[in-house]
Design a protein around this motif. Structure first.
Motif, mmCIF file in Angstrom:
data_model
loop_
_atom_site.group_PDB
_atom_site.id
_atom_site.type_symbol
_atom_site.label_atom_id
_atom_site.label_comp_id
_atom_site.label_asym_id
_atom_site.label_seq_id
_atom_site.Cartn_x
_atom_site.Cartn_y
_atom_site.Cartn_z
ATOM 1 N N VAL A 4 17.989 31.420 28.998
ATOM 2 C CA VAL A 4 17.852 32.816 28.597
ATOM 3 C C VAL A 4 16.371 33.100 28.318
ATOM 4 N N CYS A 23 15.729 41.026 27.347
ATOM 5 C CA CYS A 23 16.466 39.773 27.464
ATOM 6 C C CYS A 23 17.015 39.629 28.875
ATOM 7 N N PRO A 25 19.483 37.277 30.920
ATOM 8 C CA PRO A 25 20.460 36.202 30.700
ATOM 9 C C PRO A 25 20.293 35.076 31.704
ATOM 10 N N VAL A 32 26.000 39.578 27.366
ATOM 11 C CA VAL A 32 24.797 39.444 26.547
ATOM 12 C C VAL A 32 25.106 39.829 25.106
ATOM 13 N N SER A 75 18.575 43.161 29.723
ATOM 14 C CA SER A 75 19.110 43.919 28.603
ATOM 15 C C SER A 75 17.940 44.332 27.705
ATOM 16 N N CYS A 92 18.579 36.836 21.630
ATOM 17 C CA CYS A 92 19.542 37.226 22.642
ATOM 18 C C CYS A 92 20.296 35.968 23.075
ATOM 19 N N SER A 94 23.552 34.632 25.957
ATOM 20 C CA SER A 94 24.359 35.039 27.105
ATOM 21 C C SER A 94 25.475 34.036 27.350
#
Lengths: 113, 111
Positions: A4, A23, A25, A32, A75, A92, A94
């Motif tokens: 990530v 972010c 993933p 996410v 994201s 973050c 994922s």
């Protein structure tokens, strides 16, 4: 296989400015999650998104905070009119589908002056 | 009262010691239990993942879940200086995706 990715890693903003945290993933992951870690505290859930959908935003402050996960691209967690209390590490995570292991990124450390 | 309670420490032990880390929780609906390790200024890294009650072992690490007592533990055998980090317990209910974390325990292994 890249993990990530989050950028920027460090972000300094003055009170009243906007902060945008990104972010990306892991490859193949379409779910996410955003968490916030205040100093000396554990991580607190903020929001869970799938592509183009917000699934659970029960941890998001009602004002100034928003999140999106567009069909293309990373994201974004957006904080408008930042205040000193927004200073924290934002992580973050994922997962390939919902309900599976969440893999965390290195975080973005936001400092509001 | 927090949903998940974890002693923040700090905890300092000599190299080679057995380390015991614990969390208690109040929500009996939690079904999935995790331990993450977080080095300073880094993201959390998953160590152990357990469903419901029981034990799980992976190398020097053992995770235990006692749902009747609402108590989970992580044991580290033959601790090494590289194990020095903050250890976070996390849990979630079936059907929900958000993880609820403990505060984290800061652990130092002294050579």
């Amino acid at each position: 296989n890249a993990g990530v990715m989050q950028n920027p890693r460090h972000l300094v903003r003055r009170r009243g400015q906007e902060a945008r945290l990104r972010c990306s993933p892991m490859k193949g992951h379409s779910h996410v999650y955003w968490y916030r870690q205040l100093p000396e505290e554990g991580l607190k859930f903020m929001v869970y998104l799938q592509k183009e959908n917000i699934i659970d935003e029960s941890g998001m402050p009602k004002e100034r905070f928003s999140a999106e996960f567009p069909k293309e691209g990373p994201s974004i967690l957006r904080i408008q009119q930042v205040v000193r209390g927004d200073s924290a590490a934002y992580f973050c995570a994922s997962s390939p589908t919902g309900g599976e292991t969440q893999y965390f990124g290195p975080g973005t450390r936001l400092l509001v002056l | 009262q927090k949903e998940v309670e974890q002693d923040p420490g700090p905890l300092s032990v000599p190299e080679g010691a057995i380390v015991s880390l614990n969390c208690t929780y109040s929500n009996s609906a939690f079904q999935y239990f995790m331990w993450y390790r977080q080095y300073s200024r880094k993201g959390p890294e998953l160590l152990m993942y357990t469903y419901s009650s029981g034990n799980k072992e992976d190398g020097r690490f053992t995770a235990q879940v006692d749902k009747s007592s609402k108590y989970i533990s992580l044991f580290i055998r033959d601790s090494q200086p590289s194990d020095s980090a903050t250890y976070l317990c996390a849990m979630r209910v079936q059907g929900a995706q958000k993880l609820v974390f403990g505060q984290g325990t800061r652990l130092t292994i002294n050579p």
